[in-house]
Design a protein around this motif. Structure first.
Motif, PDB file in Angstrom:
ATOM      1  N   MET A 188       0.841  -1.195   0.000  1.00 31.81           N
ATOM      2  CA  MET A 188       0.000   0.000   0.000  1.00 31.81           C
ATOM      3  C   MET A 188       0.873   1.241   0.000  1.00 31.81           C
ATOM      4  SD  MET A 188      -3.300  -0.763   0.622  1.00 31.81           S
ATOM      5  CE  MET A 188      -4.109  -2.305   0.949  1.00 31.81           C
ATOM      6  N   TYR A 189       0.445   2.269  -0.703  1.00 35.23           N
ATOM      7  CA  TYR A 189       1.120   3.545  -0.639  1.00 35.23           C
ATOM      8  C   TYR A 189       0.106   4.640  -0.355  1.00 35.23           C
ATOM      9  CZ  TYR A 189      -0.438   3.961  -5.504  1.00 35.23           C
ATOM     10  OH  TYR A 189      -1.198   3.998  -6.646  1.00 35.23           O
ATOM     11  N   ARG A 190       0.602   5.677   0.268  1.00 33.91           N
ATOM     12  CA  ARG A 190      -0.258   6.800   0.689  1.00 33.91           C
ATOM     13  C   ARG A 190      -1.537   6.285   1.345  1.00 33.91           C
ATOM     14  NH1 ARG A 190      -1.445   9.663  -3.931  1.00 33.91           N
ATOM     15  NH2 ARG A 190       0.242   8.910  -5.226  1.00 33.91           N
ATOM     16  N   VAL A 191      -1.344   5.476   2.350  1.00 32.64           N
ATOM     17  CA  VAL A 191      -2.371   4.972   3.272  1.00 32.64           C
ATOM     18  C   VAL A 191      -3.223   3.856   2.690  1.00 32.64           C
ATOM     19  CG1 VAL A 191      -4.325   5.562   4.771  1.00 32.64           C
ATOM     20  CG2 VAL A 191      -2.492   7.255   4.394  1.00 32.64           C
ATOM     21  N   SER A 192      -3.863   4.119   1.552  1.00 25.01           N
ATOM     22  CA  SER A 192      -4.923   3.196   1.145  1.00 25.01           C
ATOM     23  C   SER A 192      -4.875   2.781  -0.321  1.00 25.01           C
ATOM     24  CB  SER A 192      -6.277   3.845   1.438  1.00 25.01           C
ATOM     25  OG  SER A 192      -6.380   5.082   0.747  1.00 25.01           O
ATOM     26  N   ASN A 193      -3.787   3.113  -1.010  1.00 25.12           N
ATOM     27  CA  ASN A 193      -3.683   2.755  -2.420  1.00 25.12           C
ATOM     28  C   ASN A 193      -2.971   1.412  -2.578  1.00 25.12           C
ATOM     29  OD1 ASN A 193      -4.552   5.405  -3.942  1.00 25.12           O
ATOM     30  ND2 ASN A 193      -3.276   6.024  -2.221  1.00 25.12           N
ATOM     31  N   MET A 203      17.091   6.812  -5.655  1.00 23.49           N
ATOM     32  CA  MET A 203      17.261   5.424  -5.206  1.00 23.49           C
ATOM     33  C   MET A 203      17.661   5.395  -3.740  1.00 23.49           C
ATOM     34  SD  MET A 203      16.648   3.470  -7.850  1.00 23.49           S
ATOM     35  CE  MET A 203      17.331   1.922  -7.281  1.00 23.49           C
ATOM     36  N   HIS A 204      17.195   4.345  -3.062  1.00 25.36           N
ATOM     37  CA  HIS A 204      17.457   4.181  -1.639  1.00 25.36           C
ATOM     38  C   HIS A 204      18.312   2.945  -1.373  1.00 25.36           C
ATOM     39  CE1 HIS A 204      14.111   6.886  -0.379  1.00 25.36           C
ATOM     40  NE2 HIS A 204      13.478   6.383  -1.424  1.00 25.36           N
ATOM     41  N   TRP A 205      18.945   2.957  -0.203  1.00 27.49           N
ATOM     42  CA  TRP A 205      19.471   1.757   0.430  1.00 27.49           C
ATOM     43  C   TRP A 205      18.732   1.572   1.752  1.00 27.49           C
ATOM     44  CZ3 TRP A 205      22.576  -1.827  -1.744  1.00 27.49           C
ATOM     45  CH2 TRP A 205      23.345  -1.449  -2.852  1.00 27.49           C
ATOM     46  N   VAL A 206      18.313   0.346   1.998  1.00 27.48           N
ATOM     47  CA  VAL A 206      17.655  -0.033   3.241  1.00 27.48           C
ATOM     48  C   VAL A 206      18.357  -1.292   3.735  1.00 27.48           C
ATOM     49  CG1 VAL A 206      15.495  -0.812   4.311  1.00 27.48           C
ATOM     50  CG2 VAL A 206      15.437   0.899   2.463  1.00 27.48           C
ATOM     51  N   ARG A 207      18.576  -1.394   5.033  1.00 26.07           N
ATOM     52  CA  ARG A 207      19.244  -2.592   5.534  1.00 26.07           C
ATOM     53  C   ARG A 207      18.409  -3.294   6.587  1.00 26.07           C
ATOM     54  NH1 ARG A 207      24.464  -0.126   8.897  1.00 26.07           N
ATOM     55  NH2 ARG A 207      23.289   0.808  10.648  1.00 26.07           N
ATOM     56  N   GLN A 208      18.758  -4.547   6.807  1.00 24.51           N
ATOM     57  CA  GLN A 208      18.045  -5.371   7.775  1.00 24.51           C
ATOM     58  C   GLN A 208      19.045  -6.265   8.489  1.00 24.51           C
ATOM     59  OE1 GLN A 208      15.063  -8.081   6.093  1.00 24.51           O
ATOM     60  NE2 GLN A 208      13.770  -7.701   7.879  1.00 24.51           N
ATOM     61  N   ALA A 209      19.291  -5.971   9.745  1.00 26.79           N
ATOM     62  CA  ALA A 209      20.179  -6.805  10.548  1.00 26.79           C
ATOM     63  C   ALA A 209      19.530  -8.168  10.759  1.00 26.79           C
ATOM     64  CB  ALA A 209      20.461  -6.124  11.882  1.00 26.79           C
ATOM     65  N   CYS A 237      18.656  -2.372  -2.177  1.00 26.62           N
ATOM     66  CA  CYS A 237      18.387  -1.115  -2.867  1.00 26.62           C
ATOM     67  C   CYS A 237      16.913  -1.108  -3.238  1.00 26.62           C
ATOM     68  CB  CYS A 237      19.289  -0.896  -4.075  1.00 26.62           C
ATOM     69  SG  CYS A 237      19.159  -2.101  -5.421  1.00 26.62           S
ATOM     70  N   ALA A 238      16.347   0.074  -3.268  1.00 29.11           N
ATOM     71  CA  ALA A 238      14.929   0.226  -3.559  1.00 29.11           C
ATOM     72  C   ALA A 238      14.717   1.489  -4.379  1.00 29.11           C
ATOM     73  CB  ALA A 238      14.113   0.288  -2.267  1.00 29.11           C
ATOM     74  N   ARG A 239      13.757   1.417  -5.274  1.00 29.10           N
ATOM     75  CA  ARG A 239      13.480   2.565  -6.119  1.00 29.10           C
ATOM     76  C   ARG A 239      12.599   3.573  -5.393  1.00 29.10           C
ATOM     77  NH1 ARG A 239      10.439   1.889 -11.923  1.00 29.10           N
ATOM     78  NH2 ARG A 239       8.574   1.775 -10.603  1.00 29.10           N
ATOM     79  N   ASP A 240      12.919   4.836  -5.591  1.00 23.87           N
ATOM     80  CA  ASP A 240      12.034   5.854  -5.063  1.00 23.87           C
ATOM     81  C   ASP A 240      10.757   5.829  -5.889  1.00 23.87           C
ATOM     82  OD1 ASP A 240      12.058   9.398  -4.424  1.00 23.87           O
ATOM     83  OD2 ASP A 240      11.459   7.734  -3.141  1.00 23.87           O
ATOM     84  N   GLY A 241       9.785   6.594  -5.495  1.00 22.02           N
ATOM     85  CA  GLY A 241       8.439   6.281  -5.962  1.00 22.02           C
ATOM     86  C   GLY A 241       7.892   5.462  -4.820  1.00 22.02           C
ATOM     87  N   ALA A 242       8.346   5.914  -3.624  1.00 20.15           N
ATOM     88  CA  ALA A 242       7.906   5.304  -2.383  1.00 20.15           C
ATOM     89  C   ALA A 242       8.251   3.829  -2.279  1.00 20.15           C
ATOM     90  CB  ALA A 242       6.405   5.529  -2.177  1.00 20.15           C
ATOM     91  N   PHE A 243       9.471   3.473  -2.607  1.00 21.77           N
ATOM     92  CA  PHE A 243       9.971   2.126  -2.354  1.00 21.77           C
ATOM     93  C   PHE A 243       9.124   1.083  -3.076  1.00 21.77           C
ATOM     94  CE2 PHE A 243      12.926   3.295   1.096  1.00 21.77           C
ATOM     95  CZ  PHE A 243      12.445   4.540   1.438  1.00 21.77           C
ATOM     96  N   ASP A 244       8.798   1.338  -4.315  1.00 20.80           N
ATOM     97  CA  ASP A 244       7.903   0.429  -5.024  1.00 20.80           C
ATOM     98  C   ASP A 244       8.598  -0.780  -5.627  1.00 20.80           C
ATOM     99  OD1 ASP A 244       7.430   2.103  -8.252  1.00 20.80           O
ATOM    100  OD2 ASP A 244       9.186   1.980  -6.931  1.00 20.80           O
ATOM    101  N   VAL A 245       9.910  -0.740  -5.759  1.00 26.64           N
ATOM    102  CA  VAL A 245      10.664  -1.869  -6.303  1.00 26.64           C
ATOM    103  C   VAL A 245      11.881  -2.107  -5.417  1.00 26.64           C
ATOM    104  CG1 VAL A 245      11.918  -2.814  -8.275  1.00 26.64           C
ATOM    105  CG2 VAL A 245       9.960  -1.294  -8.654  1.00 26.64           C
TER     106      VAL A 245
END
Lengths: 114, 115
Positions: free
Chosen positions: A53-58, B34-40, B96-104
């Motif tokens: 989900m993005y922006r709460v409800s999408n 682009m982002h980096w996110v980690r997980q211990a 690594c994750a794509r911006d566009g709110a971490f969609d990929v």
């Protein structure tokens, strides 16, 4: 810094029953542009996270419609109407409103089948 | 299809350096931050860093600020995270994750800092 608190941290659910995960923020997640940048992610065992989900409800493409997101301000909820076996994993909420300086994830909620 | 592939992880001693890479395909890489996110191990997700679409802006979490440097090569559709002065607590799977709110997201690469 914004603190994101999820509950419960562990969620045993019977197959076919509903499930609900709460995500609370220490600050309102309404951006100055009017959007609320609150996302939900699923991480199945041994897999990378996947956005639900993005922006709460999408709902993202391919996400079953048994998943729904709701909420506003500081309180948000992810609901699964009828849990299926493939839903097992850890669910995270994440805020992107108060960036910079950083994006913040919740601690994660582990969903398992009873 | 849209894909991100991380590489460069491994076992390294504390205080040493390592460079992680993220290779993108299936989309216009130069159009996305682009982002980096980690997980211990056994832990949750932690945002690490962000680089803007053109590499002109970079942001780091407090936990890695001063020890990490982001870069990208849009001609090669790649992004890198140079990590130095590695600590035991940097042990994690790095995504690594794509911006566009971490969609990929990529599949991750594992860094183990151990003496």
């Amino acid at each position: 810094d914004v603190v994101i608190t999820q509950s419960p941290l562990s969620l045993p659910v019977t197959l076919g029953q509903p499930a609900s995960i709460s995500c609370r923020s220490s600050r309102s997640l309404v951006h100055s542009n009017g959007n609320t940048y609150l996302n939900w992610f699923q991480q199945r065992p041994g897999q990378s996270p996947r956005r639900l989900m993005y922006r709460v409800s999408n709902r993202d493409p391919g996400v079953p419609d048994r998943f729904s997101g709701s909420g506003s301000g500081t309180d948000f909820t992810l609901k699964i109407s009828k849990v299926e076996a493939e839903d097992v994993g850890v669910y995270y909420c994440m805020q992107g409103t108060h960036w910079p300086p950083m994006y913040t994830f919740g601690q994660g909620t582990k969903l398992e089948i009873k | 299809q849209v894909q991100l592939v991380e590489s460069g992880g491994g076992v390294v001693h504390p205080g040493r350096s390592l460079t992680l890479s993220c290779a993108a395909s299936g989309f216009m890489f130069s159009g996305f931050a682009m982002h980096w996110v980690r997980q211990a191990p056994g832990k949750g997700l932690e945002w690490v860093a962000l680089i803007s679409y053109d590499g002109s802006n970079k942001y780091y979490s407090d936990s890695v600020k001063g020890r990490c440097t982001l870069s990208r090569d849009n001609s090669k559709n790649t992004m890198s995270l140079q990590m130095s002065s590695l600590r035991l607590e940097d042990t994690a799977t790095y995504y690594c994750a794509r911006d566009g709110a971490f969609d990929v997201w990529g599949q991750g690469t594992t860094v183990i800092v151990s003496s």
